[in-house]
Write a protein that holds these residues in place. Structure first.
Motif, mmCIF file in Angstrom:
data_model
loop_
_atom_site.group_PDB
_atom_site.id
_atom_site.type_symbol
_atom_site.label_atom_id
_atom_site.label_comp_id
_atom_site.label_asym_id
_atom_site.label_seq_id
_atom_site.Cartn_x
_atom_site.Cartn_y
_atom_site.Cartn_z
ATOM 1 N N ASN A 29 0.846 -1.188 0.000
ATOM 2 C CA ASN A 29 0.000 0.000 0.000
ATOM 3 C C ASN A 29 0.882 1.239 0.000
ATOM 4 N N GLN A 30 0.274 2.356 -0.374
ATOM 5 C CA GLN A 30 0.940 3.644 -0.205
ATOM 6 C C GLN A 30 0.739 4.090 1.233
ATOM 7 N N LEU A 31 1.795 4.601 1.846
ATOM 8 C CA LEU A 31 1.736 5.007 3.235
ATOM 9 C C LEU A 31 1.001 6.328 3.393
ATOM 10 N N SER A 32 0.474 6.538 4.582
ATOM 11 C CA SER A 32 -0.202 7.786 4.905
ATOM 12 C C SER A 32 0.756 8.968 4.739
ATOM 13 N N THR A 33 0.219 10.118 4.366
ATOM 14 C CA THR A 33 1.046 11.319 4.243
ATOM 15 C C THR A 33 1.670 11.703 5.586
ATOM 16 N N THR A 34 1.102 11.201 6.683
ATOM 17 C CA THR A 34 1.666 11.457 8.018
ATOM 18 C C THR A 34 3.093 10.939 8.129
ATOM 19 N N ILE A 35 3.419 9.892 7.396
ATOM 20 C CA ILE A 35 4.748 9.282 7.485
ATOM 21 C C ILE A 35 5.420 9.206 6.111
ATOM 22 N N GLN A 36 5.245 10.247 5.309
ATOM 23 C CA GLN A 36 5.883 10.293 3.998
ATOM 24 C C GLN A 36 7.403 10.425 4.095
ATOM 25 N N GLU A 37 7.922 10.892 5.238
ATOM 26 C CA GLU A 37 9.371 10.953 5.428
ATOM 27 C C GLU A 37 9.816 9.828 6.360
ATOM 28 N N ILE A 38 9.210 8.685 6.182
ATOM 29 C CA ILE A 38 9.506 7.506 6.994
ATOM 30 C C ILE A 38 10.976 7.136 6.856
ATOM 31 N N SER A 39 11.593 6.762 7.982
ATOM 32 C CA SER A 39 13.033 6.481 7.961
ATOM 33 C C SER A 39 13.409 5.171 8.632
ATOM 34 N N GLY A 40 12.443 4.488 9.256
ATOM 35 C CA GLY A 40 12.766 3.220 9.900
ATOM 36 C C GLY A 40 11.515 2.473 10.293
ATOM 37 N N ILE A 41 11.621 1.143 10.343
ATOM 38 C CA ILE A 41 10.508 0.288 10.749
ATOM 39 C C ILE A 41 11.017 -0.846 11.621
ATOM 40 N N ALA A 42 10.111 -1.412 12.419
ATOM 41 C CA ALA A 42 10.460 -2.549 13.275
ATOM 42 C C ALA A 42 9.208 -3.370 13.541
ATOM 43 N N LYS A 92 12.925 -9.477 21.258
ATOM 44 C CA LYS A 92 11.873 -10.477 21.441
ATOM 45 C C LYS A 92 10.944 -10.145 22.599
ATOM 46 N N ASP A 93 11.348 -9.215 23.479
ATOM 47 C CA ASP A 93 10.538 -8.851 24.639
ATOM 48 C C ASP A 93 9.527 -7.751 24.336
ATOM 49 N N GLY A 94 9.483 -7.308 23.088
ATOM 50 C CA GLY A 94 8.509 -6.293 22.714
ATOM 51 C C GLY A 94 8.975 -4.873 22.937
ATOM 52 N N ASN A 95 10.281 -4.679 23.064
ATOM 53 C CA ASN A 95 10.846 -3.333 23.144
ATOM 54 C C ASN A 95 11.269 -2.892 21.745
ATOM 55 N N VAL A 96 11.108 -1.604 21.450
ATOM 56 C CA VAL A 96 11.609 -1.077 20.186
ATOM 57 C C VAL A 96 12.637 0.001 20.478
ATOM 58 N N TYR A 97 13.519 0.218 19.503
ATOM 59 C CA TYR A 97 14.639 1.138 19.658
ATOM 60 C C TYR A 97 14.666 2.094 18.469
ATOM 61 N N ILE A 98 14.932 3.358 18.773
ATOM 62 C CA ILE A 98 14.972 4.400 17.753
ATOM 63 C C ILE A 98 16.383 4.974 17.705
ATOM 64 N N GLY A 99 16.977 4.953 16.532
ATOM 65 C CA GLY A 99 18.327 5.467 16.372
ATOM 66 C C GLY A 99 18.323 6.932 15.963
ATOM 67 N N ASP A 100 18.688 7.801 16.906
ATOM 68 C CA ASP A 100 18.841 9.228 16.607
ATOM 69 C C ASP A 100 20.316 9.475 16.331
ATOM 70 N N PHE A 101 20.758 8.970 15.178
ATOM 71 C CA PHE A 101 22.182 9.037 14.856
ATOM 72 C C PHE A 101 22.446 9.428 13.405
ATOM 73 N N GLY A 102 21.429 10.019 12.745
ATOM 74 C CA GLY A 102 21.682 10.591 11.429
ATOM 75 C C GLY A 102 22.751 11.662 11.552
ATOM 76 N N ASN A 103 23.738 11.632 10.658
ATOM 77 C CA ASN A 103 24.947 12.435 10.873
ATOM 78 C C ASN A 103 25.572 12.782 9.526
ATOM 79 N N ASN A 104 24.754 13.404 8.656
ATOM 80 C CA ASN A 104 25.190 13.665 7.283
ATOM 81 C C ASN A 104 26.537 14.376 7.210
ATOM 82 N N ARG A 105 26.755 15.347 8.089
ATOM 83 C CA ARG A 105 27.998 16.133 8.049
ATOM 84 C C ARG A 105 29.103 15.523 8.909
ATOM 85 N N ASN A 106 28.793 14.425 9.570
ATOM 86 C CA ASN A 106 29.793 13.723 10.398
ATOM 87 C C ASN A 106 30.334 14.612 11.518
ATOM 88 N N ASP A 107 29.487 15.506 12.049
ATOM 89 C CA ASP A 107 29.965 16.428 13.074
ATOM 90 C C ASP A 107 29.179 16.346 14.383
#
Length: 287
Positions: A29-42, A92-107
């Protein structure tokens, strides 16, 4: 040819044409416009939802999608900021993790991973997250010289109480090398240990690593690029990149941003919306 046979033939052609349009991927399916800049799934084993995030410039919200890609739950992580959320993982315990590590400029010096505990018990509304911060053991300058910029991350997974991060190579002379780092999956501040490298290919339009996942049996790792999948099997311990490698050409180039295992036989893959293309949820049947 009678009308019924003609109708059936047209439906068959339409289905085949649709499958061919997306190469080896099956568009769900096409995703909702709410998540058009989707960057990760789990995915987690406790429910049938697909958990998703948007990247930088968007709200600090974790979305739950049904298997058609529709948003059914929104959880705002009140003690976080979406600086550049780029990937998701789960356990497996139902925990999810979000990576806030986008680093385009490496700074960046504020790289983080957020844990949302027992997400299957969370309802729409506010929640808090547990924070892990880290720095790379081999990064000394912020940013480093242009030919050394390989500290952006858009892919990781959880395995055996550790996070495993794969870099998106931003070096001036792209050589396709992704670096694999290991970080303890507990609250605190750590140094990410370099444990391996792998060369995808030298095409910077296709060979950025943008997603990673490990299957529920912990015996197959997959890396995602814009038009390829790399499967690693028969590895020992966490020497994932030393295992047997199979490269799959998807025959569908788009800004793919995330991958996870739906089950033993199928992957979920998403791409970011760009104009009239992308912004879709796909399945990839494992062969």
């Amino acid at each position: 040819m009678n009308r019924l046979k003609t109708t059936v033939l047209f439906i068959f052609i339409a289905i085949v044409g649709s499958c061919q349009k997306y190469g080896d991927l099956v568009k769900i399916n096409q995703l909702s416009t709410t998540i058009q800049e989707i960057s990760g799934i789990a995915k987690i084993p406790q429910d049938d939802y697909i958990y998703a995030i948007n990247d930088s410039g968007n709200d600090n919200i974790l979305y739950a999608l049904d298997e058609t890609g529709d948003v059914v739950k929104e959880i705002k992580l009140v003690n976080t900021v979406n600086i550049d959320w780029e990937a998701m993982a789960s356990d497996k315990d139902g925990n999810v993790y979000i990576g806030d590590f986008g680093n385009n400029r490496n700074d960046r010096k504020d790289l983080a991973i957020y844990k949302v505990s027992h997400v299957f018990d969370q309802q729409s509304g506010n929640a808090t997250a547990i924070k892990t911060t880290f720095s790379f053991e081999d990064q000394k300058k912020f940013p480093p010289k242009k030919d050394k910029r390989n500290f952006d991350v858009e892919a990781f997974f959880y395995f055996n109480q550790n996070f495993y991060l794969f870099t998106k190579n931003r070096a001036k002379k792209f050589d396709g090398i992704t670096k694999l780092y290991k970080v303890p999956a507990t609250e605190g501040a750590y140094e990410a240990k370099l444990i391996g490298t792998y060369e995808t290919c030298n095409d910077d339009n296709d060979c950025f690593v943008t997603g990673a996942a490990i299957n529920p049996e912990n015996d197959t790792v997959v890396l995602l690029t814009y038009d390829k999948l790399f499967f690693f099997k028969n590895f020992e311990g966490d020497n994932f990149l030393e295992g047997d490698v199979e490269k799959i050409q998807l025959e569908h180039r788009s800004q793919k941003e995330g991958v996870c295992f739906k089950n033993k036989t199928t992957l979920f893959i998403i791409d970011e919306g760009r104009g009239r293309s992308g912004g879709n949820l796909y399945e990839y049947p494992l062969k």
